[in-house]
Design a protein around this motif. Sequence first.
Motif, mmCIF file in Angstrom:
data_model
loop_
_atom_site.group_PDB
_atom_site.id
_atom_site.type_symbol
_atom_site.label_atom_id
_atom_site.label_comp_id
_atom_site.label_asym_id
_atom_site.label_seq_id
_atom_site.Cartn_x
_atom_site.Cartn_y
_atom_site.Cartn_z
ATOM 1 N N ARG A 4 2.621 1.651 -3.380
ATOM 2 C CA ARG A 4 1.632 1.959 -4.418
ATOM 3 C C ARG A 4 1.200 3.416 -4.320
ATOM 4 O O ARG A 4 1.129 4.116 -5.329
ATOM 5 C CB ARG A 4 0.415 1.029 -4.316
ATOM 6 C CG ARG A 4 -0.593 1.247 -5.459
ATOM 7 C CD ARG A 4 -1.789 0.299 -5.406
ATOM 8 N NE ARG A 4 -2.473 0.330 -4.127
ATOM 9 C CZ ARG A 4 -2.382 -0.607 -3.171
ATOM 10 N NH1 ARG A 4 -1.627 -1.672 -3.354
ATOM 11 N NH2 ARG A 4 -3.041 -0.481 -2.047
ATOM 12 N N GLU A 5 0.923 3.901 -3.104
ATOM 13 C CA GLU A 5 0.519 5.303 -2.934
ATOM 14 C C GLU A 5 1.630 6.250 -3.380
ATOM 15 O O GLU A 5 1.368 7.274 -4.018
ATOM 16 C CB GLU A 5 0.133 5.559 -1.477
ATOM 17 C CG GLU A 5 -1.172 4.895 -1.085
ATOM 18 C CD GLU A 5 -1.460 4.929 0.411
ATOM 19 O OE1 GLU A 5 -0.713 5.609 1.164
ATOM 20 O OE2 GLU A 5 -2.421 4.267 0.841
ATOM 21 N N ASP B 31 0.831 -1.207 0.000
ATOM 22 C CA ASP B 31 0.000 0.000 0.000
ATOM 23 C C ASP B 31 0.866 1.258 0.000
ATOM 24 O O ASP B 31 0.610 2.203 -0.737
ATOM 25 C CB ASP B 31 -0.939 0.018 1.210
ATOM 26 C CG ASP B 31 -2.016 -1.047 1.143
ATOM 27 O OD1 ASP B 31 -2.335 -1.515 0.028
ATOM 28 O OD2 ASP B 31 -2.542 -1.430 2.215
ATOM 29 N N ARG B 32 1.910 1.257 0.827
ATOM 30 C CA ARG B 32 2.771 2.433 0.957
ATOM 31 C C ARG B 32 3.487 2.737 -0.360
ATOM 32 O O ARG B 32 3.496 3.880 -0.827
ATOM 33 C CB ARG B 32 3.780 2.211 2.088
ATOM 34 C CG ARG B 32 4.710 3.376 2.340
ATOM 35 C CD ARG B 32 5.596 3.120 3.545
ATOM 36 N NE ARG B 32 6.386 1.910 3.422
ATOM 37 C CZ ARG B 32 7.516 1.808 2.707
ATOM 38 N NH1 ARG B 32 7.974 2.860 2.055
ATOM 39 N NH2 ARG B 32 8.187 0.679 2.651
ATOM 40 N N GLU C 116 1.735 6.097 -7.198
ATOM 41 C CA GLU C 116 0.566 6.798 -7.757
ATOM 42 C C GLU C 116 0.775 8.302 -7.736
ATOM 43 O O GLU C 116 0.491 8.992 -8.723
ATOM 44 C CB GLU C 116 -0.700 6.438 -6.979
ATOM 45 C CG GLU C 116 -1.244 5.066 -7.284
ATOM 46 C CD GLU C 116 -2.380 4.644 -6.356
ATOM 47 O OE1 GLU C 116 -2.598 5.294 -5.302
ATOM 48 O OE2 GLU C 116 -3.058 3.653 -6.680
#
Length: 183
Positions: free
Chosen positions: A120-121, A117-118, A124
Amino acid sequence: MSAREFSKVSPAVWRSGRFHRLQGPVTPKLVYFYFVTNTHVNSAGCYALPDLYACADLGCEAEAYTIARDALLAGEMIDFDPATSEILVERWFRHNPPMNPNHHKGTSRLVSEIESDRLREKAEAALTEAWQAYQIRKEEDETRRQLEVAQKEAARSQRGYGTLQPVGASGHLLNTRLMKGVG
């Protein structure tokens, strides 16, 4: 500074016998070069890389690899999520931005598939910034192109070109006494 912005380096270098015969320590510089050129790298600059794959490619022990990777992490050259074994090359999109809408679409898909998640954010946000910069550049290029066309048209009209004239006629011929009807 070199006039070139980049040079191509084939991922096949990591399978080269000549390259593998080179001896020397596994340095953070070499590992960074590996992170940006290996066969796992993609257009998102973030990918899964199990330690043993990297050690096999680099021809080194896990401890030497981990030390080098940790130095790159501390130097903010990469980010790493040990839970997913994913590497993110920092500032990837500054040097490898999407070049067109299809490239952006494909890269967005790869970013959405990042497990961490970290990371990917982070990817992004960097991709969004790079894509916005691309769109601004394209708009500026189009504005510049339109201005050049308008300037060329203005220059042509000042010279008498661009007005409707009979085929084969030039501004000079139209101004002759015969064409003006003077006898």
